[in-house]
Motif scaffolding. Structure first.
Motif, short mmCIF file in Angstrom:
data_model
loop_
_atom_site.label_atom_id
_atom_site.label_comp_id
_atom_site.label_asym_id
_atom_site.label_seq_id
_atom_site.Cartn_x
_atom_site.Cartn_y
_atom_site.Cartn_z
N LEU A 12 34.88 39.05 62.87
CA LEU A 12 34.84 37.91 61.95
C LEU A 12 33.93 36.82 62.48
N GLU A 13 33.04 36.35 61.61
CA GLU A 13 32.20 35.21 61.93
C GLU A 13 32.83 33.98 61.31
N GLN A 14 32.76 32.87 62.00
CA GLN A 14 33.33 31.63 61.49
C GLN A 14 32.74 31.30 60.12
N ASP A 15 33.64 30.99 59.16
CA ASP A 15 33.27 30.58 57.80
C ASP A 15 32.44 31.61 57.05
N ALA A 16 32.54 32.88 57.43
CA ALA A 16 31.83 33.97 56.74
C ALA A 16 32.86 34.98 56.26
N PRO A 17 33.16 35.02 54.95
CA PRO A 17 34.18 35.94 54.43
C PRO A 17 33.80 37.41 54.68
N THR A 43 39.33 39.11 44.53
CA THR A 43 38.76 39.02 43.19
C THR A 43 39.09 37.67 42.55
N CYS A 44 38.05 36.92 42.19
CA CYS A 44 38.22 35.64 41.50
C CYS A 44 39.00 35.87 40.22
N THR A 45 39.96 35.00 39.93
CA THR A 45 40.77 35.17 38.74
C THR A 45 40.08 34.69 37.47
N HIS A 46 38.93 34.08 37.60
CA HIS A 46 38.17 33.66 36.42
C HIS A 46 37.27 34.79 35.93
N GLY A 47 36.75 35.56 36.86
CA GLY A 47 35.87 36.68 36.53
C GLY A 47 36.01 37.74 37.59
N ASN A 48 35.47 38.86 37.36
CA ASN A 48 35.58 39.97 38.31
C ASN A 48 34.51 39.83 39.40
N ILE A 49 34.62 38.76 40.17
CA ILE A 49 33.63 38.41 41.20
C ILE A 49 34.31 38.48 42.57
N SER A 50 33.63 39.06 43.53
CA SER A 50 34.16 39.15 44.89
C SER A 50 34.09 37.80 45.59
N LEU A 51 35.25 37.28 45.99
CA LEU A 51 35.28 36.00 46.71
C LEU A 51 34.65 36.10 48.09
N SER A 52 34.60 37.31 48.64
CA SER A 52 33.99 37.47 49.97
C SER A 52 32.48 37.28 49.92
N GLU A 53 31.91 37.17 48.72
CA GLU A 53 30.50 36.86 48.57
C GLU A 53 30.28 35.36 48.39
N GLY A 54 31.38 34.60 48.47
CA GLY A 54 31.33 33.16 48.23
C GLY A 54 31.11 32.35 49.49
N PHE A 55 31.44 31.07 49.38
CA PHE A 55 31.17 30.11 50.43
C PHE A 55 32.47 29.52 50.95
N VAL A 56 32.58 29.39 52.27
CA VAL A 56 33.78 28.84 52.90
C VAL A 56 33.50 27.41 53.34
#
Length: 113
Positions: A12-17, A43-56
């Motif tokens: 795990l990298e800090q702040d990297a999902p 999975t984001c509950t608004h759309g079928n988007i991977s949260l691990s591709e997001g920003f921390v």
């Protein structure tokens, strides 16, 4: 209870999902800037988007597609367009192993402590 190794803390990298899948459950694992490890539904509950591709940032993860932020502690969305929470999983650290039971989510009363 089916606890499984999700990854190593050293992976795990800090702040990297990091996205993992355990028993068919997509899970987003995050080590925040304080070094605490969290596991939430990926999975984001608004759309079928991977949260691990997001920003921390701090103890939140932001969906890259529409900007909804989710609490890593409670799974609650902190802004629209998402209004449904994502599941939160208990994390156990054993040596370098990050252990998660993907079949059990943390109850709301435990999330708020």
């Amino acid at each position: 209870m089916t606890v499984a190794r999700a990854c190593g803390v050293s992976e795990l990298e800090q702040d990297a999902p990091l996205k993992v899948e355990l028993e068919g459950h997509p899970i987003c694992i995050v080590k925040d800037s304080a070094g605490e490890v969290f596991a939430i539904g990926d999975t984001c509950t608004h759309g079928n988007i991977s949260l691990s591709e997001g920003f921390v940032e701090d103890d939140t993860v932001e969906c890259w597609a529409h900007g909804s932020r989710f609490s890593l502690r409670t799974g609650q969305p902190l802004n629209l367009p998402a209004y449904e929470p994502v599941p939160v999983y208990a994390v156990t650290i054993d040596g370098d192993d990050v252990l998660i039971d993907p079949t059990v989510t943390v109850p709301t009363s435990e999330k708020e402590n």
